[in-house]
Enzyme design. Structure first.
Site, PDB file in Angstrom:
ATOM      1  N   HIS A  21      45.713  23.525  30.048  1.00  7.77           N
ATOM      2  CA  HIS A  21      44.281  23.779  30.173  1.00  7.77           C
ATOM      3  C   HIS A  21      43.892  25.216  29.830  1.00  7.77           C
ATOM      4  O   HIS A  21      42.712  25.557  29.976  1.00  7.77           O
ATOM      5  CB  HIS A  21      43.838  23.472  31.608  1.00  7.77           C
ATOM      6  CG  HIS A  21      44.377  24.471  32.584  1.00  7.77           C
ATOM      7  ND1 HIS A  21      45.687  24.478  32.983  1.00  7.77           N
ATOM      8  CD2 HIS A  21      43.798  25.531  33.181  1.00  7.77           C
ATOM      9  CE1 HIS A  21      45.894  25.487  33.805  1.00  7.77           C
ATOM     10  NE2 HIS A  21      44.768  26.152  33.946  1.00  7.77           N
ATOM     11  N   HIS A  81      40.189  29.564  28.484  1.00  5.35           N
ATOM     12  CA  HIS A  81      40.369  28.676  29.640  1.00  5.35           C
ATOM     13  C   HIS A  81      39.455  27.467  29.449  1.00  5.35           C
ATOM     14  O   HIS A  81      38.247  27.626  29.326  1.00  5.35           O
ATOM     15  CB  HIS A  81      40.014  29.434  30.930  1.00  5.35           C
ATOM     16  CG  HIS A  81      40.641  28.840  32.152  1.00  5.35           C
ATOM     17  ND1 HIS A  81      40.178  27.695  32.743  1.00  5.35           N
ATOM     18  CD2 HIS A  81      41.722  29.227  32.875  1.00  5.35           C
ATOM     19  CE1 HIS A  81      40.953  27.410  33.786  1.00  5.35           C
ATOM     20  NE2 HIS A  81      41.895  28.319  33.892  1.00  5.35           N
TER      21      HIS A  81
END
Lengths: 77, 150
Positions: B57, B72
């Site tokens: 992620h 992110h």
């Protein structure tokens, strides 16, 4: 770096207070037995850029070395 | 000077609008955030360099000039434990700017209750080192987001 891990662990209330520590890129997400034992001033003195407390979960913002610090802390547990 | 490209297509937001205090207060560095368009999409490398940190992620690319960029994908998405993220690179790989790093679906992330907002952060930098920010604009993946002078 290992010294930093030791200081952060102490500021979180010591090894006995740790349920889980998970690094996420820039922060340590720490689940503690007793969140009130986490000492924000001591965490900042140990190099934390910020500390977020929500009950028993304390997030310690340490920057990009989070993964290394987390594995150093794991070694101390 | 390093030009930082948008890793995803979407709307550029100020970091202050990220629903996470670590990013919103720029604790780990300055940058911008993206509200990605929905649907499955490739996330591209914003700069050329080495993948120094890699999670499903989120990733960090360190460029030759010392610029390190964190991307992110969504907020608190570490809790997805990789589900819904298909990586195309490995830690330590050298990538070119624009190379596909991971495929994800912001719509799917939102459907399971997470924000899909993507902070793009220059680590260990200061706000005044960034220029030409395109906050408020809609961008396509690969468009310039800002420049960093280290």
């Amino acid at each position: 770096m290992a010294d930093k891990a030791e200081a952060i662990l102490a500021a979180l209330g010591g090894a006995d207070n740790i349920v889980e520590i998970e690094p996420c890129i820039t922060r340590l997400r720490c689940e503690l037995k007793d969140g009130s034992l986490a000492n924000e001033a001591a965490l900042k003195a140990a190099g934390a850029m910020g500390v977020l407390k929500a009950g028993e979960v304390v997030q310690v913002v340490v920057g990009p070395q989070a993964d290394t610090i987390a594995s150093d802390i794991e070694d101390l547990l | 000077m390093t030009s930082v490209l948008s890793p995803v297509s979407g709307t550029v937001l100020p970091l202050s609008e990220v629903p996470d205090p670590v990013f919103a207060q720029a604790m780990v560095g300055p940058g911008v955030a993206l509200k990605p368009v929905g649907g499955s999409a490739d996330v591209i490398a914003p700069i050329a360099g080495v993948i120094v940190t890699l999670h499903p992620h989120a990733f960090v690319i360190a460029g030759e000039s010392g610029t390190a960029v964190l991307v992110h994908l969504g907020i608190d998405t570490v809790q997805r434990q990789g589900e819904g993220f298909a990586l195309h690179v490995a830690k330590g790989d050298t990538v070119t700017a624009g190379q596909s790093v991971v495929t994800w679906d912001p719509t799917e992330i939102e459907a399971v209750g997470f924000s899909s907002v993507c902070p793009v952060i220059v680590l260990e930098a200061t706000e005044d080192q960034l220029a030409d920010l395109v906050v408020g604009s809609d961008v396509t993946a690969g468009d310039p987001l800002f420049t960093h002078q280290s």
